[in-house]
Design an enzyme around this catalytic site. Sequence first.
Site, short mmCIF file in Angstrom:
data_model
loop_
_atom_site.label_atom_id
_atom_site.label_comp_id
_atom_site.label_asym_id
_atom_site.label_seq_id
_atom_site.Cartn_x
_atom_site.Cartn_y
_atom_site.Cartn_z
N ASP A 16 -43.30 5.26 10.72
CA ASP A 16 -42.38 4.15 10.60
C ASP A 16 -43.17 3.09 9.46
O ASP A 16 -42.44 2.57 8.71
CB ASP A 16 -42.65 3.43 11.92
CG ASP A 16 -42.11 2.16 12.13
OD1 ASP A 16 -40.89 2.04 11.53
OD2 ASP A 16 -42.51 1.06 12.57
N TYR A 34 -44.61 6.26 20.30
CA TYR A 34 -43.37 5.92 20.70
C TYR A 34 -42.82 6.49 22.15
O TYR A 34 -41.94 6.16 22.60
CB TYR A 34 -42.31 6.23 19.70
CG TYR A 34 -42.32 5.32 18.42
CD1 TYR A 34 -43.54 5.02 17.63
CD2 TYR A 34 -41.10 4.61 18.14
CE1 TYR A 34 -43.49 4.19 16.51
CE2 TYR A 34 -41.04 3.97 16.98
CZ TYR A 34 -42.35 3.55 16.34
OH TYR A 34 -42.30 2.83 15.11
N ASP A 91 -41.48 1.76 5.49
CA ASP A 91 -41.09 0.40 4.86
C ASP A 91 -42.03 0.40 3.48
O ASP A 91 -41.37 -0.20 2.57
CB ASP A 91 -41.68 -0.37 6.03
CG ASP A 91 -40.08 -0.89 6.81
OD1 ASP A 91 -39.44 -0.20 6.92
OD2 ASP A 91 -40.49 -2.02 7.52
N LYS A 136 -54.73 10.20 11.05
CA LYS A 136 -55.99 9.22 11.22
C LYS A 136 -57.03 10.24 11.85
O LYS A 136 -57.47 10.06 12.91
CB LYS A 136 -55.63 7.96 11.78
CG LYS A 136 -56.67 7.11 11.87
CD LYS A 136 -57.07 6.40 10.69
CE LYS A 136 -58.44 5.37 10.61
NZ LYS A 136 -58.83 4.96 9.42
N ASP A 142 -54.73 5.01 6.20
CA ASP A 142 -54.97 4.12 5.53
C ASP A 142 -55.11 4.16 3.81
O ASP A 142 -54.49 3.56 3.07
CB ASP A 142 -56.41 3.42 6.07
CG ASP A 142 -57.44 4.40 6.21
OD1 ASP A 142 -57.10 5.63 6.21
OD2 ASP A 142 -58.46 4.04 6.65
C1 LIG Z 1 -36.47 -0.58 15.58
C2 LIG Z 1 -37.71 0.29 15.53
C3 LIG Z 1 -37.51 1.01 17.03
C4 LIG Z 1 -37.54 1.39 14.72
C5 LIG Z 1 -38.55 2.32 14.50
O1 LIG Z 1 -39.82 1.88 15.00
O2 LIG Z 1 -38.33 3.55 14.50
C6 LIG Z 1 -37.32 0.84 13.08
O3 LIG Z 1 -38.70 0.29 12.66
C7 LIG Z 1 -37.17 2.03 12.15
O4 LIG Z 1 -37.90 2.22 11.11
O5 LIG Z 1 -36.20 2.82 12.44
MG LIG Z 2 -39.28 0.64 10.87
#
Ligand SMILES: CC(C)[C@H](C(=O)O)[C@@H](O)C(=O)O
Ligand SMILES: [Mg+2]
Length: 354
Positions: free
Chosen positions: A248, A140, A252, A191, A224
């Site tokens: 990140d 990032y 999710d 990784k 992974d």
């Molecule tokens: C929108 C993006 C920059 C952000 C990230 O990758 O951190 C989002 O996916 C998150 O998880 O907060």
């Molecule tokens: Mg995200």
Amino acid sequence: MSETIRLAVIGGDGIGPEVVAEGLKVLDAVLVGTDVSVEKTDVELGADHWLKTGEVLADETLERLRGFDAILFGAVGAAPGDARVPSGLIERDLLLKLRFSLDQYVNLRPSLLPAGVASPLADPGEVDFVVVREGTEGPYAGNGGVLRAGTEAEIATEVSVNTAFGVRRVVRYAFEQAAARPRRKLTWIHKTNVLVHAGRLWKRVVEEVAADYPQVTVDYLHIDAATIFMVTDPARFDVIVTDNLFGDIITDLAGAVAGGIGLAASGNINPDRTAPSMFEPVHGSAPDIAGQGIADPTAAILSVAIMLETLGQPEAGARVRAAVAADLSTRGAERRGTTAVGDAIAGAVAARAQ
Ligand SMILES: CC(C)[C@H](C(=O)O)[C@@H](O)C(=O)O
Ligand SMILES: [Mg+2]
Ligand SMILES: NC(=O)c1ccc[n+]([C@@H]2O[C@H](COP(=O)([O-])OP(=O)(O)OC[C@H]3O[C@@H](n4cnc5c(N)ncnc54)[C@H](O)[C@@H]3O)[C@@H](O)[C@H]2O)c1
């Protein structure tokens, strides 16, 4: 002694302002009758704001934000494919710029599957872990570029930056978290079998910091394999520490495992308090459901709980969590709208105060 929290509120785009409004409703409810008050300032930023004004994040706005005690953030970003907004402009030059400039190096993302929440992937009690995602480095960092753009000889690089300083401070934070939790287990995820340079640095630092925390059990997984175990055996996780990109993606997934992305909260924390921390749901602006009043505001409300805890108001944070847990335990198949969920949780917070 009475205290005032000076809070900047960045609702942002899409469902951001919708869910943040409910977070603020619950914040107001939990502070009633306490000696803490909140002074809110709306700060317009995001893709819509950029389209209207041309501002992504002006230097003056960034400087103004430094003066607050905390930032409550909804979500920013246009619909993927919206040709009016260049891909990455808002995400990089607004959201990541805030996290980087305010040195929010800990991206704290807890996952807890509470009783009453149906998850196809786990049972309540199996999911109670926290991801400590590095927030200011890794792929990032914006280190890279393009040679011979637009030709068949084009080369695009995106270089992951890992510093001993940056890795050490987030790893230490994660060990502190692990040492304070009953299971005292830390899993670091990387990784190292492919990304050998960064992997070696992370390994060395984890081993060095681990020496200061003999009570913490340390485990390692490749990213992974970690995604497999997060689905098949989430109970194995207690505290996870990982880099910005792996963090990140895994958060999710963690959101989906722990009852849905509408419940996943986070704090972008500057533990050294040299600048304000920023609290936000893990999800994005969800253009597919924006404006319909159906977004789940629970992640934004739980982000308020993390904010209260970070600002030294653990009792208020616990009351928000208890009200959310009570609401979740009674959520049936019936789908309520955004404000109905916020009203119910604010009502439960108020009832608990009596
Ligand atoms: C929108 C993006 C920059 C952000 C990230 O990758 O951190 C989002 O996916 C998150 O998880 O907060
Ligand atoms: Mg995200
Ligand atoms: N922190 C942030 O500001 C942030 C985080 C992620 C994505 N984004 C941005 O948001 C935009 C949309 O991204 P995306 O579609 O990849 O991810 P998203 O998280 O916005 O949406 C993914 C899916 O989850 C659903 N969803 C998300 N939040 C929900 C909620 N509270 N209640 C119910 N359903 C919910 C959406 O409807 C969608 O189907 C992009 O511009 C992206 O860059 C911003």
